[in-house]
Enzyme design. Structure first.
Site, PDB file in Angstrom:
ATOM      1  N   ARG A  51       0.939  -5.691 -16.831  1.00  9.02           N
ATOM      2  CA  ARG A  51       0.751  -5.497 -15.807  1.00  9.02           C
ATOM      3  C   ARG A  51       1.576  -6.798 -14.823  1.00  9.02           C
ATOM      4  O   ARG A  51       3.064  -7.364 -15.480  1.00  9.02           O
ATOM      5  CB  ARG A  51      -0.646  -6.524 -16.248  1.00  9.02           C
ATOM      6  N   GLY A  52       1.148  -7.704 -13.787  1.00 16.41           N
ATOM      7  CA  GLY A  52       2.692  -8.728 -13.027  1.00 16.41           C
ATOM      8  C   GLY A  52       3.079  -7.773 -12.343  1.00 16.41           C
ATOM      9  O   GLY A  52       3.099  -6.687 -12.458  1.00 16.41           O
ATOM     10  N   ALA A  53       2.994  -8.162 -11.116  1.00 14.62           N
ATOM     11  CA  ALA A  53       3.587  -7.691 -10.074  1.00 14.62           C
ATOM     12  C   ALA A  53       4.462  -6.673 -10.109  1.00 14.62           C
ATOM     13  O   ALA A  53       4.819  -5.404  -9.994  1.00 14.62           O
ATOM     14  CB  ALA A  53       3.133  -8.510  -8.442  1.00 14.62           C
ATOM     15  N   ARG A  92      -4.168  -0.514  -8.736  1.00  8.19           N
ATOM     16  CA  ARG A  92      -4.522  -2.250  -8.272  1.00  8.19           C
ATOM     17  C   ARG A  92      -4.607  -2.501  -6.743  1.00  8.19           C
ATOM     18  O   ARG A  92      -3.194  -2.125  -6.420  1.00  8.19           O
ATOM     19  CB  ARG A  92      -3.881  -2.919  -9.192  1.00  8.19           C
ATOM     20  N   ASP A 242       1.627 -12.092  -6.125  1.00 14.88           N
ATOM     21  CA  ASP A 242       1.652 -10.618  -6.100  1.00 14.88           C
ATOM     22  C   ASP A 242       2.184  -9.655  -4.640  1.00 14.88           C
ATOM     23  O   ASP A 242       2.079  -8.560  -4.041  1.00 14.88           O
ATOM     24  CB  ASP A 242       0.122  -9.902  -6.371  1.00 14.88           C
ATOM     25  N   ASN A 252      -1.674 -15.113  -5.525  1.00 17.57           N
ATOM     26  CA  ASN A 252      -1.381 -15.194  -6.690  1.00 17.57           C
ATOM     27  C   ASN A 252      -2.627 -14.676  -7.730  1.00 17.57           C
ATOM     28  O   ASN A 252      -4.050 -15.341  -6.820  1.00 17.57           O
ATOM     29  CB  ASN A 252      -0.497 -16.457  -6.921  1.00 17.57           C
ATOM     30  N   LYS A 253      -2.653 -14.972  -8.511  1.00 17.43           N
ATOM     31  CA  LYS A 253      -3.824 -15.231 -10.166  1.00 17.43           C
ATOM     32  C   LYS A 253      -4.996 -15.920  -9.122  1.00 17.43           C
ATOM     33  O   LYS A 253      -4.328 -17.353  -9.072  1.00 17.43           O
ATOM     34  CB  LYS A 253      -3.185 -15.751 -11.495  1.00 17.43           C
TER      35      LYS A 253
HETATM   36  O1  MRU Z   1      -3.774  -9.525 -13.240  1.00 17.19           O
HETATM   37  P1  MRU Z   1      -2.600 -10.412 -13.330  1.00 17.19           P
HETATM   38  O2  MRU Z   1      -2.100 -10.413 -15.188  1.00 17.19           O
HETATM   39  O3  MRU Z   1      -1.460  -8.728 -12.945  1.00 17.19           O
HETATM   40  O4  MRU Z   1      -1.727 -11.251 -12.462  1.00 17.19           O
HETATM   41  C1  MRU Z   1      -0.462 -11.883 -12.806  1.00 17.19           C
HETATM   42  C2  MRU Z   1       0.146 -12.475 -11.685  1.00 17.19           C
HETATM   43  O5  MRU Z   1      -0.656 -13.105 -10.657  1.00 17.19           O
HETATM   44  C3  MRU Z   1       1.278 -12.850 -12.015  1.00 17.19           C
HETATM   45  O6  MRU Z   1       1.437 -14.122 -11.407  1.00 17.19           O
HETATM   46  C4  MRU Z   1       2.082 -12.300 -10.345  1.00 17.19           C
HETATM   47  O7  MRU Z   1       1.657 -10.818 -11.173  1.00 17.19           O
HETATM   48  C5  MRU Z   1       3.646 -12.429 -10.289  1.00 17.19           C
HETATM   49  S1  MRU Z   1       4.072 -11.521 -11.646  1.00 17.19           S
HETATM   50  C6  MRU Z   1       5.447 -11.942 -11.524  1.00 17.19           C
END
Ligand code: MRU
Length: 351
Positions: A51-53, A92, A242, A252-253
């Site tokens: 996970r994480g972009a 996603r 993201d 973002n989250k």
């Molecule tokens: O749902 P996730 O855990 O993939 O969400 C991740 C985030 O929101 C991060 O802040 C974002 O992807 C940046 S990661 C460097």
């Protein structure tokens, strides 16, 4: 001489195949899983094993390699390249890095197919392209850390949300790269990590990453953030992203927007750290960013235990959008975009 071990963990590795650190089990268990086909990778991306972009972008690049590697002819190879790309793109919706990774690999694959390279070399060359994309992400993270570190106040309390650390990227992270870098330069900062409901990436992953790197971290529940600002406990906010629209609006989250509003109200700088692979120059503004809606189960239950009554409606958006005017600066691999707007975002990309 073998390379120095880094204080941060890795999210994914290619070692004869794709291996992922299974993030749903952290911090209780540190388990690596091998992914041998595209369907398993898509499932792993959806359940947030990876996970994480930027990490999703790197995993998707390797996914293209998995998709084509059984092909026996150039026709089936090209067909599989396109089918795999289409399947991965649906895994996603919000993190644009997934598209960046897939499109990078599509371009490489099409170039190979139009070159004089013999068919037996296509798959090994495609793997090299995926590895180069991964290494590039590592370098982007380092550059973000280098540019961002001087922005953090000496000995300050830095609030972050979700996990934008090493486990969200192919390198040392984005928001956490800024923090790791500042700490390595002697800044005695403390990180305030929001737990990040409902899947607790802050509590589980950010706290784990920072603790193993020896960086002081204080966990708080998401709803404690407002009072932390009002008590002057927070001196800067740094989060990842993201997708960043061309006008500087930032997805973002879920919960990030609220933090930006609090930061603005309390005159605390609000920084977004992201590589240009997270910018979507075709997306005019935040309203056009697709927001992932996740399963109800993540909210109405904790683990397998139902906590909300049966039959209720659930709203579970995974991300929100912070308008550009609430962002003090975006930190990229190229430098700092202060008070971001369309002109500055495009200039940063050389457009
Ligand atoms: O749902 P996730 O855990 O993939 O969400 C991740 C985030 O929101 C991060 O802040 C974002 O992807 C940046 S990661 C460097």
């Amino acid at each position: 001489m073998s390379p120095q071990p880094t204080p941060w963990p890795r999210a994914l590795e290619w070692k004869g195949g794709l291996h992922l650190l299974e993030q749903t089990l952290l911090p209780q268990e540190e388990v690596w899983i091998e992914i041998s086909d595209v369907d398993s990778l898509i499932a792993a991306i959806r359940r947030l094993a990876v996970r994480g972009a930027p990490a999703i972008g790197c995993a998707a690049a390797y996914g293209i390699v998995l998709g084509v590697r059984e092909s026996q002819t150039s026709e089936t190879w090209l067909q599989r390249l396109n089918q795999t790309a289409q399947a991965l793109l649906k895994a996603r919706p919000t993190a644009v890095n997934l598209q960046t990774g897939v499109r990078h690999m599509l371009r490489e694959g099409e170039q190979l197919a139009n070159s004089e390279t013999s068919f037996s070399e296509w798959s090994p060359r495609l793997l090299k392209a995926a590895q180069a994309f991964h290494r590039q992400d590592e370098r982007l993270c380092e550059a973000i850390g280098r540019h961002g570190a001087p922005l953090l106040p000496e000995g300050g309390n830095i609030l972050t949300h979700c996990n934008a650390g090493a486990l969200a990227t192919g390198g040392m992270g984005t928001a956490l790269a800024v923090i790791y870098s500042a700490f390595q330069r002697g800044n005695q900062l403390t990180v305030f990590a929001n737990e990040t409901r409902p899947l607790l990436q802050g509590a589980r992953i950010t706290c784990w990453e920072l603790q193993r790197a020896g960086i002081p971290v204080t966990l708080q529940c998401d709803s404690a953030a407002a009072s932390a600002f009002s008590q002057n406990l927070i001196h800067a906010v740094v989060v990842g992203s993201d997708r960043i629209a061309r006008n500087g609006d930032v997805a973002n989250k879920i919960g990030t927007y609220g933090l930006a509003v609090f930061a603005h109200k309390h005159e605390v700088p609000f920084y977004v750290a992201a590589p240009t692979t997270t910018f979507d120059f075709d997306c005019p503004c935040g309203d056009a960013i697709p927001i992932e809606e996740r399963e109800e189960q993540e909210l109405h239950s904790i683990g397998l235990t139902r906590i909300a009554p049966e039959g209720i409606q659930v709203r579970n958006p995974a991300f929100d959008v912070t308008p550009a005017h609430l962002v003090t600066a975006i930190i990229t691999e190229h430098g700092i975009i202060r008070a971001p707007n369309e002109e500055k975002v495009l200039a940063q990309a050389g457009m």
